[in-house]
Motif scaffolding. Structure first.
Motif, PDB file in Angstrom:
ATOM      1  N   PHE A  75      63.247  74.272   1.352  1.00 21.14           N
ATOM      2  CA  PHE A  75      62.141  73.650   1.014  1.00 21.14           C
ATOM      3  C   PHE A  75      60.912  74.702   1.233  1.00 21.14           C
ATOM      4  CE2 PHE A  75      58.944  70.336   0.868  1.00 21.14           C
ATOM      5  CZ  PHE A  75      57.942  70.862   1.573  1.00 21.14           C
ATOM      6  N   HIS A  76      60.940  75.528   2.363  1.00 18.33           N
ATOM      7  CA  HIS A  76      59.907  76.614   2.587  1.00 18.33           C
ATOM      8  C   HIS A  76      59.960  77.471   1.158  1.00 18.33           C
ATOM      9  CE1 HIS A  76      57.855  79.859   4.463  1.00 18.33           C
ATOM     10  NE2 HIS A  76      58.879  80.870   4.319  1.00 18.33           N
ATOM     11  N   HIS A  77      61.284  77.800   0.727  1.00 19.43           N
ATOM     12  CA  HIS A  77      61.246  78.730  -0.438  1.00 19.43           C
ATOM     13  C   HIS A  77      60.592  78.271  -1.393  1.00 19.43           C
ATOM     14  CE1 HIS A  77      64.797  80.850   1.763  1.00 19.43           C
ATOM     15  NE2 HIS A  77      63.480  81.310   2.148  1.00 19.43           N
ATOM     16  N   ASP A  84      52.843  81.042  -4.775  1.00 18.98           N
ATOM     17  CA  ASP A  84      52.837  82.373  -5.480  1.00 18.98           C
ATOM     18  C   ASP A  84      52.127  82.148  -6.819  1.00 18.98           C
ATOM     19  OD1 ASP A  84      55.559  84.283  -4.292  1.00 18.98           O
ATOM     20  OD2 ASP A  84      53.516  83.967  -3.328  1.00 18.98           O
ATOM     21  N   LEU A  85      52.514  81.113  -7.546  1.00 21.79           N
ATOM     22  CA  LEU A  85      51.862  80.772  -8.829  1.00 21.79           C
ATOM     23  C   LEU A  85      50.636  80.498  -8.957  1.00 21.79           C
ATOM     24  CD1 LEU A  85      55.054  78.573 -10.356  1.00 21.79           C
ATOM     25  CD2 LEU A  85      54.284  81.076 -11.026  1.00 21.79           C
ATOM     26  N   MET A  86      50.204  79.638  -7.894  1.00 18.31           N
ATOM     27  CA  MET A  86      48.613  79.180  -7.898  1.00 18.31           C
ATOM     28  C   MET A  86      47.963  80.146  -7.093  1.00 18.31           C
ATOM     29  SD  MET A  86      49.364  74.974  -7.108  1.00 18.31           S
ATOM     30  CE  MET A  86      50.413  75.549  -5.618  1.00 18.31           C
ATOM     31  N   ASN A  87      48.334  81.106  -6.095  1.00 22.90           N
ATOM     32  CA  ASN A  87      47.272  81.823  -5.549  1.00 22.90           C
ATOM     33  C   ASN A  87      48.146  83.158  -5.207  1.00 22.90           C
ATOM     34  OD1 ASN A  87      45.853  79.625  -4.365  1.00 22.90           O
ATOM     35  ND2 ASN A  87      47.705  79.042  -3.381  1.00 22.90           N
ATOM     36  N   LEU A  88      47.868  83.945  -6.489  1.00 20.95           N
ATOM     37  CA  LEU A  88      48.295  85.317  -6.501  1.00 20.95           C
ATOM     38  C   LEU A  88      47.594  86.221  -5.573  1.00 20.95           C
ATOM     39  CD1 LEU A  88      48.623  85.928 -10.360  1.00 20.95           C
ATOM     40  CD2 LEU A  88      50.198  85.485  -8.859  1.00 20.95           C
ATOM     41  N   LYS A  89      48.285  86.878  -4.904  1.00 18.91           N
ATOM     42  CA  LYS A  89      47.731  88.004  -3.807  1.00 18.91           C
ATOM     43  C   LYS A  89      47.337  87.190  -2.522  1.00 18.91           C
ATOM     44  CE  LYS A  89      46.957  91.752  -6.952  1.00 18.91           C
ATOM     45  NZ  LYS A  89      46.297  93.086  -7.146  1.00 18.91           N
ATOM     46  N   LYS A  90      47.479  85.974  -2.490  1.00 19.30           N
ATOM     47  CA  LYS A  90      47.345  85.443  -0.876  1.00 19.30           C
ATOM     48  C   LYS A  90      48.747  85.036  -0.611  1.00 19.30           C
ATOM     49  CE  LYS A  90      42.901  83.490  -2.460  1.00 19.30           C
ATOM     50  NZ  LYS A  90      42.002  82.133  -2.320  1.00 19.30           N
ATOM     51  N   GLY A 139      66.421  83.871   8.333  1.00 19.45           N
ATOM     52  CA  GLY A 139      65.471  83.434   7.856  1.00 19.45           C
ATOM     53  C   GLY A 139      63.940  83.336   8.482  1.00 19.45           C
ATOM     54  N   LEU A 140      64.188  83.260   9.634  1.00 18.87           N
ATOM     55  CA  LEU A 140      62.918  82.926  10.678  1.00 18.87           C
ATOM     56  C   LEU A 140      61.983  84.215  10.490  1.00 18.87           C
ATOM     57  CD1 LEU A 140      64.503  81.889  14.239  1.00 18.87           C
ATOM     58  CD2 LEU A 140      63.568  80.524  12.498  1.00 18.87           C
ATOM     59  N   ARG A 272      66.322  90.456   3.960  1.00 19.61           N
ATOM     60  CA  ARG A 272      67.663  89.841   3.464  1.00 19.61           C
ATOM     61  C   ARG A 272      67.872  89.804   2.153  1.00 19.61           C
ATOM     62  NH1 ARG A 272      72.270  87.504   3.623  1.00 19.61           N
ATOM     63  NH2 ARG A 272      72.670  85.871   5.100  1.00 19.61           N
ATOM     64  N   LYS A 273      69.132  90.317   1.884  1.00 19.06           N
ATOM     65  CA  LYS A 273      69.516  90.420   0.272  1.00 19.06           C
ATOM     66  C   LYS A 273      69.719  88.887  -0.111  1.00 19.06           C
ATOM     67  CE  LYS A 273      72.208  94.703   0.436  1.00 19.06           C
ATOM     68  NZ  LYS A 273      73.548  95.296   0.067  1.00 19.06           N
ATOM     69  N   ASN A 274      69.463  88.677  -1.340  1.00 18.21           N
ATOM     70  CA  ASN A 274      69.709  87.273  -2.070  1.00 18.21           C
ATOM     71  C   ASN A 274      68.947  86.303  -1.526  1.00 18.21           C
ATOM     72  OD1 ASN A 274      71.727  88.403  -3.597  1.00 18.21           O
ATOM     73  ND2 ASN A 274      73.182  88.185  -1.903  1.00 18.21           N
ATOM     74  N   ARG A 275      67.601  86.583  -0.944  1.00 15.03           N
ATOM     75  CA  ARG A 275      66.717  85.674  -0.440  1.00 15.03           C
ATOM     76  C   ARG A 275      65.289  85.803  -0.966  1.00 15.03           C
ATOM     77  NH1 ARG A 275      67.233  84.861   5.290  1.00 15.03           N
ATOM     78  NH2 ARG A 275      68.710  83.504   4.780  1.00 15.03           N
ATOM     79  N   TYR A 276      64.768  84.684  -1.496  1.00 14.10           N
ATOM     80  CA  TYR A 276      63.477  85.043  -1.979  1.00 14.10           C
ATOM     81  C   TYR A 276      62.256  85.480  -1.201  1.00 14.10           C
ATOM     82  CZ  TYR A 276      58.854  83.601  -4.333  1.00 14.10           C
ATOM     83  OH  TYR A 276      57.576  83.748  -4.755  1.00 14.10           O
TER      84      TYR A 276
END
Length: 297
Positions: A75-77, A84-90, A139-140, A272-276
């Motif tokens: 959910f967090h990701h 990111d899509l709505m607030n670039l660079k924030k 992921g913390l 972490r590898k393989n994490r957004y």
């Protein structure tokens, strides 16, 4: 049940206390107790054993805990990607680093990053390198600074700092006037160490054992300034990274090169590898790697 129920459940499991979990979430204890009770009623199981001084997860609670972590992280990701899509660079970045790092070069790095990205919020968490590594894995934390080598199977990394560990003794110590000291010469000394959750703790002990002795540790602390003050009070000897030693009062503490072996203090940035990673986190990594000329692994 919604995502908030699971977030509250995870906090109670983390703190093993309804009160502490409520304080960390800035809600009342009855509110979080009621929330947990509603989950138990909905699922038809008891999640916590409340009979002892500390509450513990039941068998059912442990099953829910493992699934809840994955759901909350997903959910967090998802939320981060949409932001990111709505607030670039924030955005917001959570970075873990050992306490001794924060006082040396990190404030300057943060200042330069903020000049370019004033809308990015950076949350710093100070912990020993071993805890930082574990929290990046779980992921913390988004990113961490730890001692090299990092676990290449789990993390991407690049180099930040390559220094050495130095020996600290009181000016009246018999070794104080030497140009350099070997580890074998310290067998009878009383050591002041970092706590066990610091990677340097295990590393120094491993080198001592390799030289044929178990160090006599009389104090442990998480604060480098407290450790140096104990050396200045002639309570024992200690090891600190070279950058920290440059800030010490040489009239009160003698700083000596340690040889045979030289203990490296190499810091790496890990994620972490393989994490957004959010846009903000990716920009932080690019910025710091450029700044330090780090080599990505």
């Amino acid at each position: 049940m919604d995502i908030r129920h699971l977030q509250y459940f995870l906090k109670v499991a983390e703190y093993k206390s309804f009160t502490k979990a409520a304080e960390s979430l800035y809600i009342t204890q009855p509110t979080i107790s009621k929330m947990i009770k509603s989950i138990e009623e909905e699922l038809g199981v008891i999640l916590f054993n409340r009979s002892g001084k500390q509450i513990e997860l039941t068998d059912a609670g442990q099953v829910i805990f493992a699934q809840a972590q994955d759901i909350v992280h997903s959910f967090h990701h998802l939320s981060t990607e949409l932001d990111d899509l709505m607030n670039l660079k924030k955005g917001r970045i959570t970075i873990g680093l050992p306490p001794m790092i924060g006082s040396s070069f990190f404030p300057k790095v943060l200042g330069k990053f903020r000049e370019q990205y004033p809308d990015v919020v950076i949350h710093l968490v100070e912990d020993g390198a071993k805890k930082v590594e574990a929290d990046v894995e779980s992921g913390l934390l988004d990113i961490g600074v730890v001692l090299s080598p990092a676990n290449e199977a789990l993390f991407h990394s690049f180099s930040l700092v390559r220094e050495k560990v130095m020996l600290l003794v009181h000016p009246s110590h018999p070794l104080a006037e030497k140009e350099k000291v070997t580890l074998a010469e310290l067998q009878q000394e009383f050591f002041i160490f970092f706590r066990k959750d610091f990677a340097l703790h295990d590393r120094v002990i491993a080198e001592c054992v390799r030289k044929g002795f178990q160090p006599q540790v009389i104090y442990e602390s998480s604060q480098w300034d407290f450790i140096s003050e104990m050396v200045a009070a002639n309570l024992g000897i200690a090891f600190l990274p070279e950058p920290i030693c440059r800030e010490l009062d040489k009239e009160r503490i003698r700083v000596l090169p340690l040889v045979d072996p030289i203990i490296p203090w190499h810091l790496v940035m890990i994620w972490r590898k393989n994490r957004y990673l959010s846009f903000a986190a990716r920009e932080w990594l690019r910025f710091t790697e450029d700044l330090f000329g780090g080599r990505s692994d």
